[in-house]
Every structure is written in C-alpha cells, then in structure tokens.
Design a protein around this motif. Structure first.
Motif, PDB file in Angstrom:
ATOM      1  N   THR A   1      -4.872  14.128  -5.248  1.00 55.30           N
ATOM      2  CA  THR A   1      -3.896  13.148  -4.747  1.00 55.30           C
ATOM      3  C   THR A   1      -3.051  13.699  -3.614  1.00 55.30           C
ATOM      4  O   THR A   1      -2.336  12.943  -2.962  1.00 55.30           O
ATOM      5  CB  THR A   1      -2.960  12.701  -5.884  1.00 55.30           C
ATOM      6  OG1 THR A   1      -2.277  13.863  -6.395  1.00 55.30           O
ATOM      7  CG2 THR A   1      -3.748  12.049  -7.002  1.00 55.30           C
ATOM      8  N   ALA A   2      -3.132  15.036  -3.405  1.00 58.16           N
ATOM      9  CA  ALA A   2      -2.290  15.633  -2.371  1.00 58.16           C
ATOM     10  C   ALA A   2      -2.623  15.094  -0.993  1.00 58.16           C
ATOM     11  O   ALA A   2      -1.749  14.844  -0.170  1.00 58.16           O
ATOM     12  CB  ALA A   2      -2.459  17.158  -2.393  1.00 58.16           C
ATOM     13  N   GLY A   3      -3.930  14.928  -0.746  1.00 58.37           N
ATOM     14  CA  GLY A   3      -4.311  14.462   0.584  1.00 58.37           C
ATOM     15  C   GLY A   3      -4.444  12.964   0.692  1.00 58.37           C
ATOM     16  O   GLY A   3      -4.827  12.433   1.720  1.00 58.37           O
ATOM     17  N   ARG A   4      -4.155  12.272  -0.427  1.00 58.61           N
ATOM     18  CA  ARG A   4      -4.311  10.822  -0.416  1.00 58.61           C
ATOM     19  C   ARG A   4      -2.934  10.179  -0.441  1.00 58.61           C
ATOM     20  O   ARG A   4      -2.309  10.044  -1.480  1.00 58.61           O
ATOM     21  CB  ARG A   4      -5.132  10.398  -1.636  1.00 58.61           C
ATOM     22  CG  ARG A   4      -5.467   8.899  -1.646  1.00 58.61           C
ATOM     23  CD  ARG A   4      -6.336   8.570  -2.848  1.00 58.61           C
ATOM     24  NE  ARG A   4      -5.632   8.869  -4.088  1.00 58.61           N
ATOM     25  CZ  ARG A   4      -6.233   8.987  -5.267  1.00 58.61           C
ATOM     26  NH1 ARG A   4      -7.541   8.859  -5.356  1.00 58.61           N
ATOM     27  NH2 ARG A   4      -5.536   9.252  -6.368  1.00 58.61           N
ATOM     28  N   ARG A   5      -2.474   9.780   0.704  1.00 51.95           N
ATOM     29  CA  ARG A   5      -1.155   9.172   0.829  1.00 51.95           C
ATOM     30  C   ARG A   5      -1.311   7.674   0.946  1.00 51.95           C
ATOM     31  O   ARG A   5      -2.006   7.168   1.824  1.00 51.95           O
ATOM     32  CB  ARG A   5      -0.428   9.736   2.047  1.00 51.95           C
ATOM     33  CG  ARG A   5      -0.250  11.247   2.002  1.00 51.95           C
ATOM     34  CD  ARG A   5       0.479  11.753   3.225  1.00 51.95           C
ATOM     35  NE  ARG A   5       1.825  11.207   3.273  1.00 51.95           N
ATOM     36  CZ  ARG A   5       2.670  11.444   4.278  1.00 51.95           C
ATOM     37  NH1 ARG A   5       2.283  12.186   5.302  1.00 51.95           N
ATOM     38  NH2 ARG A   5       3.884  10.923   4.267  1.00 51.95           N
ATOM     39  N   ARG A   6      -0.667   6.974   0.029  1.00 53.04           N
ATOM     40  CA  ARG A   6      -0.781   5.518   0.013  1.00 53.04           C
ATOM     41  C   ARG A   6      -0.024   4.919   1.188  1.00 53.04           C
ATOM     42  O   ARG A   6       1.097   5.328   1.510  1.00 53.04           O
ATOM     43  CB  ARG A   6      -0.237   4.969  -1.296  1.00 53.04           C
ATOM     44  CG  ARG A   6      -1.028   5.411  -2.521  1.00 53.04           C
ATOM     45  CD  ARG A   6      -0.551   4.701  -3.757  1.00 53.04           C
ATOM     46  NE  ARG A   6      -0.715   3.267  -3.629  1.00 53.04           N
ATOM     47  CZ  ARG A   6      -0.330   2.383  -4.574  1.00 53.04           C
ATOM     48  NH1 ARG A   6       0.264   2.806  -5.659  1.00 53.04           N
ATOM     49  NH2 ARG A   6      -0.506   1.093  -4.384  1.00 53.04           N
ATOM     50  N   ILE A   7      -0.633   3.951   1.809  1.00 53.13           N
ATOM     51  CA  ILE A   7       0.030   3.246   2.911  1.00 53.13           C
ATOM     52  C   ILE A   7       1.058   2.297   2.308  1.00 53.13           C
ATOM     53  O   ILE A   7       0.730   1.514   1.407  1.00 53.13           O
ATOM     54  CB  ILE A   7      -0.996   2.452   3.747  1.00 53.13           C
ATOM     55  CG1 ILE A   7      -2.066   3.396   4.299  1.00 53.13           C
ATOM     56  CG2 ILE A   7      -0.296   1.716   4.880  1.00 53.13           C
ATOM     57  CD1 ILE A   7      -3.169   2.683   5.053  1.00 53.13           C
ATOM     58  N   PRO A   8       2.319   2.334   2.752  1.00 58.34           N
ATOM     59  CA  PRO A   8       3.328   1.417   2.202  1.00 58.34           C
ATOM     60  C   PRO A   8       2.982  -0.037   2.503  1.00 58.34           C
ATOM     61  O   PRO A   8       2.219  -0.336   3.431  1.00 58.34           O
ATOM     62  CB  PRO A   8       4.619   1.851   2.902  1.00 58.34           C
ATOM     63  CG  PRO A   8       4.171   2.556   4.135  1.00 58.34           C
ATOM     64  CD  PRO A   8       2.868   3.209   3.788  1.00 58.34           C
TER      65      PRO A   8
ATOM     66  N   MET B   1       1.013  -4.724   5.751  1.00 58.62           N
ATOM     67  CA  MET B   1       1.313  -6.016   6.370  1.00 58.62           C
ATOM     68  C   MET B   1       1.149  -5.943   7.883  1.00 58.62           C
ATOM     69  O   MET B   1       0.632  -6.883   8.511  1.00 58.62           O
ATOM     70  CB  MET B   1       2.732  -6.461   5.994  1.00 58.62           C
ATOM     71  CG  MET B   1       2.901  -6.810   4.524  1.00 58.62           C
ATOM     72  SD  MET B   1       4.619  -7.083   4.021  1.00 58.62           S
ATOM     73  CE  MET B   1       4.997  -8.607   4.882  1.00 58.62           C
ATOM     74  N   LEU B   2       1.573  -4.834   8.473  1.00 59.40           N
ATOM     75  CA  LEU B   2       1.402  -4.665   9.919  1.00 59.40           C
ATOM     76  C   LEU B   2      -0.080  -4.588  10.286  1.00 59.40           C
ATOM     77  O   LEU B   2      -0.515  -5.178  11.286  1.00 59.40           O
ATOM     78  CB  LEU B   2       2.136  -3.410  10.386  1.00 59.40           C
ATOM     79  CG  LEU B   2       2.030  -3.085  11.881  1.00 59.40           C
ATOM     80  CD1 LEU B   2       2.593  -4.234  12.720  1.00 59.40           C
ATOM     81  CD2 LEU B   2       2.751  -1.782  12.209  1.00 59.40           C
ATOM     82  N   ILE B   3      -0.853  -3.878   9.453  1.00 56.29           N
ATOM     83  CA  ILE B   3      -2.297  -3.799   9.699  1.00 56.29           C
ATOM     84  C   ILE B   3      -2.930  -5.185   9.614  1.00 56.29           C
ATOM     85  O   ILE B   3      -3.742  -5.569  10.470  1.00 56.29           O
ATOM     86  CB  ILE B   3      -2.960  -2.833   8.695  1.00 56.29           C
ATOM     87  CG1 ILE B   3      -2.501  -1.392   8.971  1.00 56.29           C
ATOM     88  CG2 ILE B   3      -4.483  -2.925   8.773  1.00 56.29           C
ATOM     89  CD1 ILE B   3      -2.967  -0.396   7.927  1.00 56.29           C
ATOM     90  N   GLY B   4      -2.566  -5.932   8.577  1.00 59.06           N
ATOM     91  CA  GLY B   4      -3.093  -7.294   8.444  1.00 59.06           C
ATOM     92  C   GLY B   4      -2.714  -8.163   9.628  1.00 59.06           C
ATOM     93  O   GLY B   4      -3.527  -8.955  10.132  1.00 59.06           O
TER      94      GLY B   4
END
Length: 434
Positions: A5-12, A17-20
C-alpha cells in the motif's frame, strides 16, 4: 507501512471529479469539432447512455434532498437550544446570520445580472438541451410560478398540509415547517423532545451517509454530463465556464473584503486588519479542507485565544454556525442558479429571483458543512425554476476550487458573527453593572 500500500496512493474524490470533468469535456469537444452533434450514433449515445447515467445521479440527489434539508434545518435550529440560556446572544446570532446571508445572496445575484456570464450561447442549442432537461430530472420538481404576487407568495409559504407539500415537492413550505419544528424543539424541553431531537439528528446522519455514497458516483456522472454539454455547445462551454468562475470569485471577494470588514469595524468594534490577522490560521485550514466542520476546532481556538472572545459566546456561535451560517454557500448557490438560467436561455422574473434568494438563504442553514454539501440544494433549485438540472455538470469540474473559496467565506463569516455578538454582550454586561 505495508509495502503493497506504500506505493498505492488513492486519488481523492475531488481529483477523480476533475478527471471525470476533463475526460467528458475532451471527448465532447472532439465529438463536436470532428464528428458533429447531429451524427446518429452521437445522438443515440447521448440519449441512451450518457444522458440516463447523468440523470440517475441527479435523481439520487433529488431523492435525498427533502429529508436532508428537513433534518438539517431542524437540527440547526434546535442546536440553538441555548437560546433560553444565552437569551439575546442567540437571537442576535440568528438575526445577524440571516442578514449577512441575505447580503451575500444579493451581491451574488447582482453580479450575475450585471455581468451576465451565461449569455452568448446559441439559443437553438440551449433550447434543445432545455427541452431534454424538462423531459428528464426537471420533471421531478415543479417549476416556480412565473408571476409571483406578494400576498400569494407569503400565503403559500405556510403549508396547510406539510405532507401534501412534501409529496408535491414544494420545497419552501417544507423548509418553513422545518424551521417552525426546530423552534418548537427549542421551546419545548422534556425527555421526550430530547429523544425526538436525537432521532432527527440520526436521520440527518443517515442522509449525510447516503449523500456521501451518492457523491462517490459524481466522477462518472460528471464525465457523462460534460460529454453531453460539450458535444452540444463546443468551445462556448469553456468561455462561459471561465466567465462563471470570474463572477463567482468576484462576488465572494466583495463579500469577504468589503462587507465583512464593514461589519467587524462598525458592529464588532474591532480593526479589520487585526481581525483578519488573528483568524488567518482558520482561513487557511478552511480553504485547504473545504469543510466548515473540519475547520471548527481551529476556529474555536483562534476565537478564544487570538480574538479574545468569551468562550461561551464563541462556542455557541461557531458550533451552530458550522451548519447554520453558510452565507458563502448561499452566495454560490444564487450565482450558479442564475448563471445556468442565462446559459440555457431561461429568463427569471424578479419574483422568481426573489424565490431563489429565499431558498438560498434557507438552504444555507440546511447545507451540510462538508465538501460538495451544496450540490443537492443547487440541483433542487435548478429544477424549481425550470433549468435543466444536468447543467450542474457544467460547474462540477471547477467546484472544488470554488468550494474552497466559499468555505473560507463561511468560516470567516462565523467568526464575524461571533465578534459582533460578543461585543453586544459585553456592552450589555457593562450597562447592567452601571
């Protein structure tokens, strides 16, 4: 730390929403410029895939908006149960909150009417999407009356049957009933009413949980809504969106740097420079978190330590204000509704704008102090005045930045109210001693 999980950072969520927003906008612009919105398969996709997906998101918001507003308003007013103990302080807080919210909404509506950021869109295209909206989610909530007579308007504010009003999605009568219900809880203190208040607070918590679940669908819904809008409007969309952001931020700046300093200097008896210097930590936290509730601990500390406000006054005003004094949100809601009305060519009469102002003021009391907490209220008001609710997708991509701005306005407004109320109580106490 677990290496998996150290290298897996969840996108807020606001990042998703910005990506969508960007995905839907880019795809829609490509379709508009390269293929054309009249192509049969594009029409089929917008009518049967992206359109329904966006409408489902809006319907979920509509489904939750009435119980959310009712419970939030009742809880917000009932938390002023200290009105009996604080007396003048509670009444003054409520009156000043309504006043400052009304000023905020008036500034927002004036800015939109003067600069008209939504004008300039091809009327034929706007009418096409307007017709689609009326066949979709906008049919859930009846439109506001075209001609509003003062006597009839105030008469209709009082419901003869609140359940009938709720069934017909008449929002204002239900909100008036919720306010009266909250006042009743304040005036009636018994073990039974305390349990009732806890039950309504539980309803509010359930609605907030469901709202948070629905908001998690927002990135997909935004992509679908933006695809439809961009495919139809093309580059006009970007120009109108930039104008909207400019007007919204300008209105908030006027309220922050003109109205607040005047109130602090004249009613609070404090130098505006000292006030803003003392609360800058709370402003930074509110801007970064976009949550009035998350900023509350810092606001309490700066009010007591930096501003030197009495603890009883600060805790009462700021705790209630985290939910009930959302004047920045009320301003934003008014600007958004009028901007989208202009965008879609819906002319709102002065009577309808007055209705919008009232709903925004009351909605500011019933808006949750969390990121994106104003979305259900905005969607509801859009449908009330006959504007396609899917137009909300137009502003969701930039909502995070505007949310940060309006939350800073909300938290600063809470501290302004606390400063004004504290000065009044000190003067009253000194007069009593004399």
């Amino acid at each position: 730390m677990d290496p998996t999980t150290a290298g897996r950072r969840r996108i807020p969520l606001h990042g998703l929403m910005l990506i969508g927003f960007l995905v839907g906008l880019t795809a829609g612009l490509l379709v508009n410029l390269v293929i054309g919105s009249d192509t049969p398969w594009v029409q089929w996709v917008t009518a049967n895939v992206t359109g329904p997906a966006g409408q489902i998101f809006l319907r979920l918001l509509f489904m939750l908006v009435l119980p959310l507003l009712f419970s939030a308003l009742v809880v917000g007013v009932a938390e002023m149960g200290d009105l009996k103990a604080l007396g003048r302080a509670g009444a003054k807080s409520l009156a000043f909150t309504v006043f400052i919210s009304a000023v905020a909404v008036i500034i927002g509506l004036a800015m939109v009417n003067i600069f008209r950021p939504g004008d300039g869109v091809d009327p034929a295209l706007a009418q096409q999407l307007l017709d689609q909206g009326r066949r979709g989610a906008a049919a859930i909530i009846g439109g506001a009356p075209q001609g509003v007579q003062a006597g009839d308007f105030f008469l209709e504010l009082v419901p003869s049957n609140v359940f009938s009003s709720a069934a017909q999605n008449e929002i204002l009568p239900v909100m008036v009933f919720a306010l009266l219900f909250g006042v009743g809880l304040v005036l009636t203190r018994s073990p039974a009413t305390e349990r009732l208040q806890q039950t309504i607070e539980g309803l509010f918590e359930v609605m907030m949980t469901l709202i948070n679940l629905v908001i998690k669908l927002a990135p997909i819904a935004i992509a679908c809504l933006m695809f439809n809008l961009a495919a139809l409007f093309g580059w006009d969309l970007l120009l109108r969106l930039a104008a909207f952001v400019g007007v919204a931020v300008g209105a908030m700046a006027i309220h922050m740097f003109v109205v607040y300093p005047i109130c602090v200097a004249t009613l609070g008896g404090m130098s505006p420079l000292r006030f803003f210097r003392s609360i800058r930590e709370a402003m930074v936290v509110s801007f970064s978190t976009a949550s009035s509730n998350a900023s509350l601990p810092v606001s309490l500390r700066v009010a007591e330590q930096n501003l030197g406000l009495p603890r009883k006054i600060a805790r009462f005003v700021l705790t209630v204000g985290a939910t009930a004094n959302q004047n920045g949100t009320a301003l934003f809601e008014g600007v958004t509704v009028l901007f989208l009305a202009q965008f879609f060519g819906v002319e709102l009469s002065l009577g309808q704008q007055f209705v919008v102002m009232l709903v925004c003021i009351l909605g500011g009391v019933g808006t949750a102090g969390v990121p994106a907490g104003s979305l259900p209220v905005i969607a509801m008001i859009l449908a009330m005045v006959g504007v396609p609710p899917e137009g909300i997708g137009l502003i969701l991509g930039v909502d995070r930045f505007l949310d940060m701005c309006r939350t800073t306005l909300n938290v600063t407004g809470d501290l302004v109210v606390a400063t004004v109320v504290a000065r009044g109580e000190e003067e009253t106490a000194e007069a009593a001693k004399a």
